[in-house]
Design a protein around this motif. Structure first.
Motif, short mmCIF file in Angstrom:
data_model
loop_
_atom_site.label_atom_id
_atom_site.label_comp_id
_atom_site.label_asym_id
_atom_site.label_seq_id
_atom_site.Cartn_x
_atom_site.Cartn_y
_atom_site.Cartn_z
N ILE A 24 21.36 56.50 81.02
CA ILE A 24 21.41 56.09 79.61
C ILE A 24 20.14 55.32 79.25
O ILE A 24 19.48 55.58 78.25
N ALA A 25 19.82 54.33 80.11
CA ALA A 25 18.66 53.50 79.82
C ALA A 25 17.40 54.37 79.74
O ALA A 25 16.56 54.18 78.86
N ILE A 28 17.38 56.35 76.47
CA ILE A 28 16.99 55.52 75.32
C ILE A 28 15.48 55.31 75.34
O ILE A 28 14.79 55.49 74.33
N VAL A 32 13.55 57.03 71.83
CA VAL A 32 13.26 56.17 70.69
C VAL A 32 11.77 56.16 70.37
O VAL A 32 10.94 56.42 71.23
N PRO A 33 11.46 55.85 69.11
CA PRO A 33 10.06 55.82 68.71
C PRO A 33 9.28 54.65 69.31
O PRO A 33 8.07 54.74 69.46
N GLY A 34 9.97 53.57 69.67
CA GLY A 34 9.29 52.39 70.19
C GLY A 34 8.49 52.73 71.45
O GLY A 34 8.91 53.52 72.27
N SER A 299 14.22 43.21 76.01
CA SER A 299 14.44 44.22 74.96
C SER A 299 13.40 44.16 73.89
O SER A 299 12.94 45.20 73.42
N THR A 300 13.01 42.96 73.47
CA THR A 300 12.05 42.90 72.37
C THR A 300 10.68 43.40 72.81
O THR A 300 9.91 43.86 71.98
N LEU A 302 10.41 45.89 74.99
CA LEU A 302 10.68 47.22 75.52
C LEU A 302 10.31 47.32 77.00
O LEU A 302 9.74 48.30 77.45
N PHE A 304 11.47 48.23 79.97
CA PHE A 304 12.63 48.97 80.46
C PHE A 304 13.00 48.71 81.91
O PHE A 304 14.20 48.68 82.24
N ILE A 307 15.15 45.66 81.56
CA ILE A 307 16.41 45.93 80.87
C ILE A 307 17.37 46.62 81.83
O ILE A 307 18.55 46.28 81.95
N PHE B 137 28.15 49.71 80.47
CA PHE B 137 26.86 49.16 80.04
C PHE B 137 27.12 47.90 79.23
O PHE B 137 27.90 47.92 78.30
N ALA B 145 18.67 46.49 73.19
CA ALA B 145 17.63 47.41 73.64
C ALA B 145 17.42 48.50 72.59
O ALA B 145 16.27 48.80 72.22
N SER B 148 15.88 47.03 69.32
CA SER B 148 14.45 46.71 69.38
C SER B 148 13.61 47.96 69.60
O SER B 148 12.47 48.03 69.14
N ALA B 149 14.17 48.95 70.30
CA ALA B 149 13.41 50.18 70.50
C ALA B 149 13.22 50.93 69.19
O ALA B 149 12.17 51.51 68.93
N LEU B 150 14.27 50.91 68.34
CA LEU B 150 14.16 51.63 67.06
C LEU B 150 13.36 50.82 66.05
O LEU B 150 12.91 51.34 65.04
#
Lengths: 339, 295
Positions: A24-25, A28, A32-34, A299-300, A302, A304, A307, B137, B145, B148-150
């Motif tokens: 999952i991690a 993500i 995502v665009p980040g 998280s802020t 990114l 990973f 996280i 999770f 997560a 902040s990713a989006l």
């Protein structure tokens, strides 16, 4: 023998769960665009394609997703959680540094939650439908409704800023040196090294965040204890005990409560994992250097690997506490042992 | 045929149900208080522009950080904005956001749970394992997560919450479908040759919806609470927006100006409490074990 195979089987079953979490991690991180590059490099470094390429190469971001994933899982199986992009240290070291603060806080919260929750729950069940019952029900609903970050502010304002009863944010006053690290829990370490001043100070710092974080658990446990007690109080053996002329206190505490605690233990089990994860907000207000803050910063930015490390750790602790609870059943309930 | 009978029963039962609901509320002061609070907040949010004494974005720098007074009942913030106006407008964000999370997560969870429970076998196995992983999770960390990713925004905060929110609905609905599936009328439909898909959507699912809606009602308060939390962490709508969690975060820096965070906090608190009061009473009323014990 049976218990042991049961425990082993349960532990083996957590492996697919943990793998699922990594999947999952990763999904993500990919979907995502980040971009960790923009989150971690400054404006100036971003404009230099060489620095960007070097950054991508350093963190393996230039490789295809499946390859990154295979590398990550291979390392994970060797006990290596990778390196945090933000702190540049191994994630495992980071977790080791931040976890004790959170465990200390979560444990204090659960102790507070269990003691007050069971007390309220029992009082409310024994005096069912009385004004006391209504008050307890009301307060337990408040406990699960109040935003923790706001409760934290209110308590800080009253007990720290105005009354000066409790200490402020952080784990110790600014001037104090942390005790020698034995367990990582400041209260315990101070006690073991005989450092009385630090112990008292650490305790004063722990009280407010523990109450804030434990408020939800208190409400939850009070409600579960109440309904469980009500059920047990209607049982034949309680009536027998009352008919024998035993004192009410003996009946309630020795006959009813001991049997009513079994469902409460389940709640304690799953609350504990929730407290570890839920500490994010509490830790951010009390400047508590735990994994919640670490997860937030991860998280802020990114980050990973970080996280993923935190999530795996919390999920693992969650699974283990639930397992302990299930094993505790055998200890608490003799009926299960003979079955 | 079954649906005609159900409609008829519902219609016949309606006046009785209103009376029943009224009796229930009179016997449960907690539920009544909750319901009144919910209605008040919905009205306040709808009519915020009429009720608010100032605009929520209106700045008067000379009036900054003023304590509560006759002109500004809840005081003013660091930019001289009226806290009362911002609290009133805040409901227009938090309530729909909570509702959106519950509705979207409910729809996704219901679909997955319904298919999983109805199909059974390997499909059920796979879908439930996936659901379990999402449940294992840590919720807030996953939401953080994703948000902040989006990139922080209102819509992204809602999306992040939906991702972590649907699994519990999938579990509940799957359980409901499993029990409804065993009913004779499902067998009857099958014997009549009704296609499987139609049985699921037309016969089984409608009979699972009422309990699922109850779960959603109970869940609303929690959704509002978590949304405020994300927003407090700076992962919600942008800073200027009148949003409760965000306002509390602003208030931290102005600790002595307690009104800046006290009032938005009370707003979140009363909204969540209202939903919990209603939800808790419904749960009590529907739990037969508890009901027998209390009576």
């Amino acid at each position: 023998m049976n218990t042991l195979t049961y425990i082993l089987r349960r532990l083996v079953l957590t492996v697919p769960l943990l793998i699922g979490i990594t999947l999952i991690a990763f999904a993500i991180a990919r979907a995502v665009p980040g971009d960790p590059v923009t989150a971690n490099l400054g404006q100036k470094a971003m404009s230099d394609p060489k620095i960007v390429a070097a950054f991508r190469a350093e963190w393996g971001l230039d490789k295809p997703a499946y390859e990154q994933y295979v590398i990550y899982v291979t390392k994970l199986l060797q006990g290596d959680l990778g390196r945090s992009i933000k702190s540049r240290r191994p994630v495992l070291d980071d977790l080791r540094a931040y976890l004790p603060a959170t465990i200390e806080l979560a444990t204090a919260s659960i102790v507070f939650g269990v003691i007050s929750g069971v007390l309220f729950g029992v009082l409310s069940a024994v005096r069912r439908n009385s004004w006391l019952d209504q008050v307890v029900r009301f307060f337990s609903l408040i406990g699960v409704s109040v935003p923790v970050f706001w409760l934290a502010l209110v308590l800080l304002f009253i007990f720290y800023a105005r009354l000066r009863w409790a200490a402020g944010p952080g784990r110790l006053d600014a001037g104090l040196k942390p005790p020698t690290r034995l367990t990582g829990f400041f209260t315990l370490d101070a006690l073991m090294t005989g450092n009385w001043t630090v112990f008292v100070n650490a305790l004063r710092h722990l009280v407010l965040p523990a109450i804030v974080l434990g408020s939800y658990t208190t409400g939850l446990i009070a409600r579960v204890t109440r309904s469980s007690m009500l059920e047990v109080l209607g049982q034949g053996y309680v009536r027998t005990a009352q008919a024998k002329g035993l004192r009410e206190r003996t009946v309630v505490l020795r006959h009813a409560l001991r049997n009513a605690l079994i469902p409460v233990v389940t709640v304690i089990g799953f609350s504990y994992g929730g407290l570890l994860a839920g500490a994010v907000l509490t830790e951010s207000i009390f400047a508590w250097p735990g994994i919640g803050q670490y997860a937030f910063r991860a998280s802020t930015s990114l980050d990973f690997p970080a996280i993923m490390g935190v999530s795996l750790l919390i999920a693992f602790i969650f699974v283990v506490t639930n397992l302990i609870v299930d094993v505790l059943y055998f200890v608490l309930d003799p009926r299960l042992r003979s079955a | 045929m079954a649906s005609v009978a159900t409609t008829f029963e519902l219609r016949a039962a309606r006046p009785n149900r209103v009376a029943q609901a009224w009796r229930f509320l009179r016997a449960n002061p907690v539920a009544l208080v909750g319901l009144v609070l919910v209605v008040v907040w919905v009205l306040v949010s709808l009519f915020a522009p009429l009720l608010a004494p100032y605009g929520p974005l209106e700045q008067k720098v000379v009036q900054r950080l003023k304590p509560p007074s006759a002109a500004h009942w809840f005081g003013t913030d660091q930019l001289g904005r009226d806290v009362l106006a911002r609290v009133l407008y805040g409901g227009r964000l938090s309530l729909p956001a909570g509702l959106a999370v519950v509705v979207l997560a409910g729809a996704i969870g219901t679909t997955i749970g319904a298919i999983s429970g109805f199909a059974g076998g390997w499909l059920d196995e796979i879908m439930m394992r996936i659901t379990e992983v999402f449940m294992a999770f840590p919720t807030i960390i996953l939401a953080m997560a994703i948000a902040s990713a989006l990139g922080p925004s209102l819509v992204n905060a809602i999306l992040a919450m939906v991702v972590v929110w649907w699994p519990s609905y999938a579990r509940v609905v799957r359980g409901l479908v499993l029990s409804v599936k065993a009913n004779d009328y499902v067998q009857a439909a099958r014997a009549l040759g009704v296609p499987e898909g139609r049985i699921l959507w037309r016969t089984v699912l409608p009979n699972c919806l009422a309990p699922a809606v109850v779960v959603a009602t109970i869940d609303l308060g929690n959704a509002v609470l978590v949304f405020a939390g994300l927003s407090f962490l700076g992962l919600g709508p942008d800073p200027a927006t009148p949003e409760w969690g965000r306002m509390i975060a602003d208030g931290i820096e102005f600790f002595d100006q307690w009104w800046m965070s006290a009032f938005p906090g009370l707003a979140i608190f009363t909204v969540v409490m209202a939903f919990n009061f209603v939800g808790d009473s419904i749960r009590d009323a529907l739990d037969p074990q508890l009901r027998n014990n209390v009576q």
